[in-house]
Design a protein around this motif. Structure first.
Motif, PDB file in Angstrom:
ATOM      1  N   ILE A 126      -1.684   1.960   7.337  1.00  9.06           N
ATOM      2  CA  ILE A 126      -0.670   1.457   6.406  1.00  9.06           C
ATOM      3  C   ILE A 126      -0.256   2.565   5.440  1.00  9.06           C
ATOM      4  O   ILE A 126       0.870   2.594   4.964  1.00  9.06           O
ATOM      5  N   LYS A 177       3.235   2.259  10.445  1.00 10.54           N
ATOM      6  CA  LYS A 177       2.901   1.517   9.233  1.00 10.54           C
ATOM      7  C   LYS A 177       3.241   0.039   9.414  1.00 10.54           C
ATOM      8  O   LYS A 177       2.435  -0.839   9.110  1.00 10.54           O
ATOM      9  N   LYS A 178       4.424  -0.247   9.950  1.00 17.23           N
ATOM     10  CA  LYS A 178       4.851  -1.635  10.129  1.00 17.23           C
ATOM     11  C   LYS A 178       3.960  -2.370  11.132  1.00 17.23           C
ATOM     12  O   LYS A 178       3.553  -3.500  10.892  1.00 17.23           O
ATOM     13  N   ALA A 207       0.881  -1.668  11.882  1.00 20.59           N
ATOM     14  CA  ALA A 207      -0.438  -1.853  11.262  1.00 20.59           C
ATOM     15  C   ALA A 207      -0.403  -3.069  10.331  1.00 20.59           C
ATOM     16  O   ALA A 207      -1.346  -3.877  10.308  1.00 20.59           O
ATOM     17  N   ILE A 208       0.677  -3.211   9.583  1.00 20.25           N
ATOM     18  CA  ILE A 208       0.838  -4.380   8.703  1.00 20.25           C
ATOM     19  C   ILE A 208       0.917  -5.653   9.548  1.00 20.25           C
ATOM     20  O   ILE A 208       0.287  -6.664   9.229  1.00 20.25           O
ATOM     21  N   LEU A 227      -1.217  -2.528   0.495  1.00 20.11           N
ATOM     22  CA  LEU A 227       0.087  -3.159   0.744  1.00 20.11           C
ATOM     23  C   LEU A 227       0.995  -3.066  -0.475  1.00 20.11           C
ATOM     24  O   LEU A 227       2.218  -3.001  -0.333  1.00 20.11           O
ATOM     25  N   CYS A 265       3.495  -0.501  -0.322  1.00 22.22           N
ATOM     26  CA  CYS A 265       4.549  -0.659   0.689  1.00 22.22           C
ATOM     27  C   CYS A 265       5.619  -1.666   0.271  1.00 22.22           C
ATOM     28  O   CYS A 265       6.624  -1.814   0.956  1.00 22.22           O
ATOM     29  N   ASP A 279       8.872   0.097  -0.054  1.00 24.10           N
ATOM     30  CA  ASP A 279       9.125   1.112   0.963  1.00 24.10           C
ATOM     31  C   ASP A 279      10.624   1.224   1.216  1.00 24.10           C
ATOM     32  O   ASP A 279      11.357   0.233   1.110  1.00 24.10           O
ATOM     33  N   VAL A 332       9.477  -2.578   6.965  1.00 20.64           N
ATOM     34  CA  VAL A 332       8.156  -2.365   6.362  1.00 20.64           C
ATOM     35  C   VAL A 332       8.018  -3.257   5.127  1.00 20.64           C
ATOM     36  O   VAL A 332       7.001  -3.931   4.935  1.00 20.64           O
ATOM     37  N   THR A 392       5.427  -6.351   4.778  1.00 21.58           N
ATOM     38  CA  THR A 392       4.489  -6.270   3.654  1.00 21.58           C
ATOM     39  C   THR A 392       4.493  -7.555   2.842  1.00 21.58           C
ATOM     40  O   THR A 392       3.433  -8.128   2.545  1.00 21.58           O
ATOM     41  N   THR A 444       2.889 -10.451   4.713  1.00 25.63           N
ATOM     42  CA  THR A 444       1.440 -10.275   4.840  1.00 25.63           C
ATOM     43  C   THR A 444       0.756 -10.536   3.501  1.00 25.63           C
ATOM     44  O   THR A 444      -0.283 -11.202   3.452  1.00 25.63           O
TER      45      THR A 444
END
Length: 143
Positions: free
Chosen positions: A69, A77-78, A80-81, A106, A109, A112, A117, A121, A124
């Motif tokens: 992330i 990154k996205k 992984a989120i 997070l 992000c 971001d 992303v 974020t 999540t």
């Protein structure tokens, strides 16, 4: 590899979960490995395919996902989120001990420059806040 996981019988994947997860972690940590996004998508496929059977393996993947992330590649990154979101949706209890660490990373992000992303974020963060007991020192709360 995601298609292989999606089309494999659940019994086979469950039987191979130990080896499969160990190899995925080993490969993703290799400096020479560059297909992180694709392998993280495989993790998501695996989580949704075996669901609660993934419970004992979540804690192995979370530190790796948290690390990704913080990476510079927006697609990695996205994903992984998205992987953390998937695990939170399926194996909530395993995520609870990591909530503050996840929320802290997070938080960076939320603003971001890449819209997907930011959206992943926010979704999540919302889901993580809904699991477990209330969080006292929430790093995403606005002051």
């Amino acid at each position: 590899m995601s298609k292989v996981i999606q089309n494999s019988p659940e019994e086979v994947l469950t039987e191979l979960l130990d080896d499969l997860t160990d190899k995925m972690i080993m490969i993703i940590k290799l400096n020479s490995f560059k297909a992180h996004t694709n392998l993280l998508e495989c993790v998501i496929s695996l989580v949704f395919h075996v669901e609660h059977e993934f419970t004992p393996y979540a804690s192995k993947f979370l530190p790796v996902l948290i690390e990704f992330i913080a990476c510079n590649d927006w697609s990695t990154k996205k994903v992984a989120i998205d992987a953390i979101y998937s695990m939170t949706a399926i194996v909530k209890e395993e995520i609870i001990p990591f909530r503050l660490d996840i929320l802290q990373v997070l938080n960076h992000c939320r603003f971001d420059k890449i819209k997907p992303v930011r959206e992943a974020t926010l979704e999540t963060i919302k889901l993580i806040k809904e699991i477990g007991p209330p969080i006292e020192d929430d790093p995403t709360d606005e002051k």
